[in-house]
Design a protein around this motif. Structure first.
Motif, PDB file in Angstrom:
ATOM      1  N   LEU A 196       0.824  -1.214   0.000  1.00 34.46           N
ATOM      2  CA  LEU A 196       0.000   0.000   0.000  1.00 34.46           C
ATOM      3  C   LEU A 196       0.852   1.256   0.000  1.00 34.46           C
ATOM      4  O   LEU A 196       0.456   2.279  -0.569  1.00 34.46           O
ATOM      5  CB  LEU A 196      -0.935  -0.010   1.204  1.00 34.46           C
ATOM      6  CG  LEU A 196      -1.988  -1.127   1.220  1.00 34.46           C
ATOM      7  CD1 LEU A 196      -2.905  -0.972   2.432  1.00 34.46           C
ATOM      8  CD2 LEU A 196      -2.807  -1.145  -0.069  1.00 34.46           C
ATOM      9  N   ARG A 197       2.016   1.192   0.624  1.00 30.40           N
ATOM     10  CA  ARG A 197       2.893   2.361   0.640  1.00 30.40           C
ATOM     11  C   ARG A 197       3.315   2.753  -0.776  1.00 30.40           C
ATOM     12  O   ARG A 197       3.469   3.945  -1.083  1.00 30.40           O
ATOM     13  CB  ARG A 197       4.132   2.066   1.488  1.00 30.40           C
ATOM     14  CG  ARG A 197       5.084   3.249   1.650  1.00 30.40           C
ATOM     15  CD  ARG A 197       6.264   2.894   2.531  1.00 30.40           C
ATOM     16  NE  ARG A 197       6.999   1.769   2.011  1.00 30.40           N
ATOM     17  CZ  ARG A 197       7.925   1.855   1.035  1.00 30.40           C
ATOM     18  NH1 ARG A 197       8.171   3.028   0.479  1.00 30.40           N
ATOM     19  NH2 ARG A 197       8.571   0.792   0.628  1.00 30.40           N
ATOM     20  N   LEU A 198       3.470   1.776  -1.672  1.00 29.35           N
ATOM     21  CA  LEU A 198       3.889   2.060  -3.039  1.00 29.35           C
ATOM     22  C   LEU A 198       2.744   2.464  -3.959  1.00 29.35           C
ATOM     23  O   LEU A 198       2.974   3.051  -5.013  1.00 29.35           O
ATOM     24  CB  LEU A 198       4.558   0.816  -3.641  1.00 29.35           C
ATOM     25  CG  LEU A 198       5.957   0.440  -3.172  1.00 29.35           C
ATOM     26  CD1 LEU A 198       6.418  -0.822  -3.886  1.00 29.35           C
ATOM     27  CD2 LEU A 198       6.947   1.569  -3.422  1.00 29.35           C
ATOM     28  N   ALA A 199       1.509   2.131  -3.567  1.00 29.19           N
ATOM     29  CA  ALA A 199       0.390   2.154  -4.522  1.00 29.19           C
ATOM     30  C   ALA A 199      -0.227   3.541  -4.715  1.00 29.19           C
ATOM     31  O   ALA A 199      -0.533   4.235  -3.753  1.00 29.19           O
ATOM     32  CB  ALA A 199      -0.691   1.183  -4.063  1.00 29.19           C
ATOM     33  N   ASP A 200      -0.426   3.901  -5.982  1.00 27.81           N
ATOM     34  CA  ASP A 200      -1.258   5.061  -6.307  1.00 27.81           C
ATOM     35  C   ASP A 200      -2.718   4.722  -6.027  1.00 27.81           C
ATOM     36  O   ASP A 200      -3.481   5.550  -5.548  1.00 27.81           O
ATOM     37  CB  ASP A 200      -1.123   5.429  -7.788  1.00 27.81           C
ATOM     38  CG  ASP A 200       0.321   5.634  -8.205  1.00 27.81           C
ATOM     39  OD1 ASP A 200       1.007   6.414  -7.535  1.00 27.81           O
ATOM     40  OD2 ASP A 200       0.749   4.999  -9.180  1.00 27.81           O
ATOM     41  N   ARG A 201      -3.087   3.485  -6.377  1.00 33.77           N
ATOM     42  CA  ARG A 201      -4.452   3.012  -6.192  1.00 33.77           C
ATOM     43  C   ARG A 201      -4.392   1.581  -5.695  1.00 33.77           C
ATOM     44  O   ARG A 201      -3.533   0.807  -6.118  1.00 33.77           O
ATOM     45  CB  ARG A 201      -5.206   3.102  -7.528  1.00 33.77           C
ATOM     46  CG  ARG A 201      -6.667   2.791  -7.462  1.00 33.77           C
ATOM     47  CD  ARG A 201      -7.409   3.453  -8.650  1.00 33.77           C
ATOM     48  NE  ARG A 201      -6.649   3.372  -9.890  1.00 33.77           N
ATOM     49  CZ  ARG A 201      -6.692   2.322 -10.717  1.00 33.77           C
ATOM     50  NH1 ARG A 201      -7.453   1.277 -10.417  1.00 33.77           N
ATOM     51  NH2 ARG A 201      -6.004   2.303 -11.830  1.00 33.77           N
ATOM     52  N   SER A 215      -6.694   5.176  -2.523  1.00 35.89           N
ATOM     53  CA  SER A 215      -5.254   5.303  -2.704  1.00 35.89           C
ATOM     54  C   SER A 215      -4.554   4.411  -1.676  1.00 35.89           C
ATOM     55  O   SER A 215      -5.135   4.065  -0.629  1.00 35.89           O
ATOM     56  CB  SER A 215      -4.827   6.759  -2.499  1.00 35.89           C
ATOM     57  OG  SER A 215      -4.985   7.132  -1.142  1.00 35.89           O
ATOM     58  N   GLY A 216      -3.322   4.031  -1.965  1.00 35.33           N
ATOM     59  CA  GLY A 216      -2.592   3.195  -1.023  1.00 35.33           C
ATOM     60  C   GLY A 216      -2.481   3.812   0.359  1.00 35.33           C
ATOM     61  O   GLY A 216      -2.811   3.166   1.370  1.00 35.33           O
ATOM     62  N   PRO A 217      -2.033   5.076   0.470  1.00 33.91           N
ATOM     63  CA  PRO A 217      -1.928   5.706   1.787  1.00 33.91           C
ATOM     64  C   PRO A 217      -3.262   5.773   2.533  1.00 33.91           C
ATOM     65  O   PRO A 217      -3.309   5.610   3.750  1.00 33.91           O
ATOM     66  CB  PRO A 217      -1.410   7.112   1.460  1.00 33.91           C
ATOM     67  CG  PRO A 217      -0.644   6.930   0.183  1.00 33.91           C
ATOM     68  CD  PRO A 217      -1.425   5.905  -0.595  1.00 33.91           C
ATOM     69  N   ALA A 218      -4.354   6.005   1.791  1.00 28.85           N
ATOM     70  CA  ALA A 218      -5.665   6.061   2.450  1.00 28.85           C
ATOM     71  C   ALA A 218      -6.061   4.710   3.012  1.00 28.85           C
ATOM     72  O   ALA A 218      -6.607   4.616   4.127  1.00 28.85           O
ATOM     73  CB  ALA A 218      -6.722   6.563   1.464  1.00 28.85           C
ATOM     74  N   LEU A 219      -5.794   3.628   2.267  1.00 33.55           N
ATOM     75  CA  LEU A 219      -6.121   2.298   2.773  1.00 33.55           C
ATOM     76  C   LEU A 219      -5.271   1.945   3.992  1.00 33.55           C
ATOM     77  O   LEU A 219      -5.716   1.230   4.884  1.00 33.55           O
ATOM     78  CB  LEU A 219      -5.938   1.241   1.691  1.00 33.55           C
ATOM     79  CG  LEU A 219      -7.098   0.997   0.737  1.00 33.55           C
ATOM     80  CD1 LEU A 219      -6.863  -0.262  -0.088  1.00 33.55           C
ATOM     81  CD2 LEU A 219      -8.414   0.859   1.473  1.00 33.55           C
TER      82      LEU A 219
END
Length: 230
Positions: A196-201, A215-219
């Motif tokens: 999730l740290r790497l993910a845009d979505r 978004s990764g940070p939101a999840l």
């Protein structure tokens, strides 16, 4: 580039995926799919690769229905799947494995080989070594490198940290981050925090269904994700 539209997928009488929809566009850098074992993550990648049929719905890759394409044609169009099992040719050398990855792109073999060696210097150092004699981390780098030899537009990685020590896992994720600067990465991974740290979505897949998308940070900040996976 790829559109998954309301797919249902089964193995015999057992349904594994339920009404799944998502997409990957040219603007995406890293799209992550996280979830527990048995959620259907690997099955989804097999469907997108043209290796497993859908019961309902469609998977469209660059305007073509994947169901009408041979898996090799899916690779030629730009979707390359590095499986959890790696599927290296153990009795072949590192160089020979990389050459096999370029079977659809022989015209750029040497150029791409140089790029892969720059990304993974250990592969150049061991280019004459048999794949089966390499460590787990080196084999994973070889599997990713072989996938890159096809010059994908989307590189799908299924559990790239499986069986690796923490230090090696960190190195693999550093390389994935580097790859994503040039190639869109579809990342399926149980290391939820790293994925999730790497993910845009990112998508959370549970029991064959997407529970949430963000978004990764939101999840990472989601209470459900924190309680269940962190």
């Amino acid at each position: 580039m790829i559109e998954v539209d309301e797919i249902d997928v089964s193995y015999g009488s057992i349904q594994v995926l339920w009404d799944l929809s998502f997409h990957i566009s040219e603007e995406d850098r890293v799209v992550s799919i996280v979830g527990p074992n048995g959620a259907g993550k690997s099955t989804l990648l097999r469907v997108m690769s043209g290796l497993h049929p859908v019961d309902d719905g469609t998977v469209t890759a660059w305007g073509a229905d994947v169901a009408t394409l041979d898996p090799s044609e899916v690779v030629k169009r730009g979707f390359v799947h590095v499986s959890e099992e790696r599927n290296l040719f153990g009795d072949m050398t590192v160089r020979e494995n990389l050459e096999m990855g370029a079977y659809t792109r022989r015209d750029t073999l040497e150029e791409t080989m140089r790029e892969v060696f720059e990304l993974f210097p250990i592969l150049e150092e061991r280019e004459d070594q048999r794949a089966e004699s390499m460590s787990g981390g080196q084999q994973q780098m070889l599997a990713i490198g072989r996938g890159l030899m096809a010059r994908p537009k989307i590189l799908a990685l299924d559990e790239p940290s499986e069986g690796l020590a923490p230090q090696i896992t960190n190195r693999v994720f550093e390389k994935i981050d580097e790859i994503s600067e040039e190639v869109t990465v579809l990342l399926v991974e149980q290391h939820v925090h790293k994925a999730l740290r790497l993910a845009d979505r990112a998508y959370l897949l549970e029991n064959g269904e997407f529970v949430t998308e963000d978004s990764g940070p939101a999840l990472l900040e989601s209470e459900h994700v924190k309680e269940a996976y962190l």
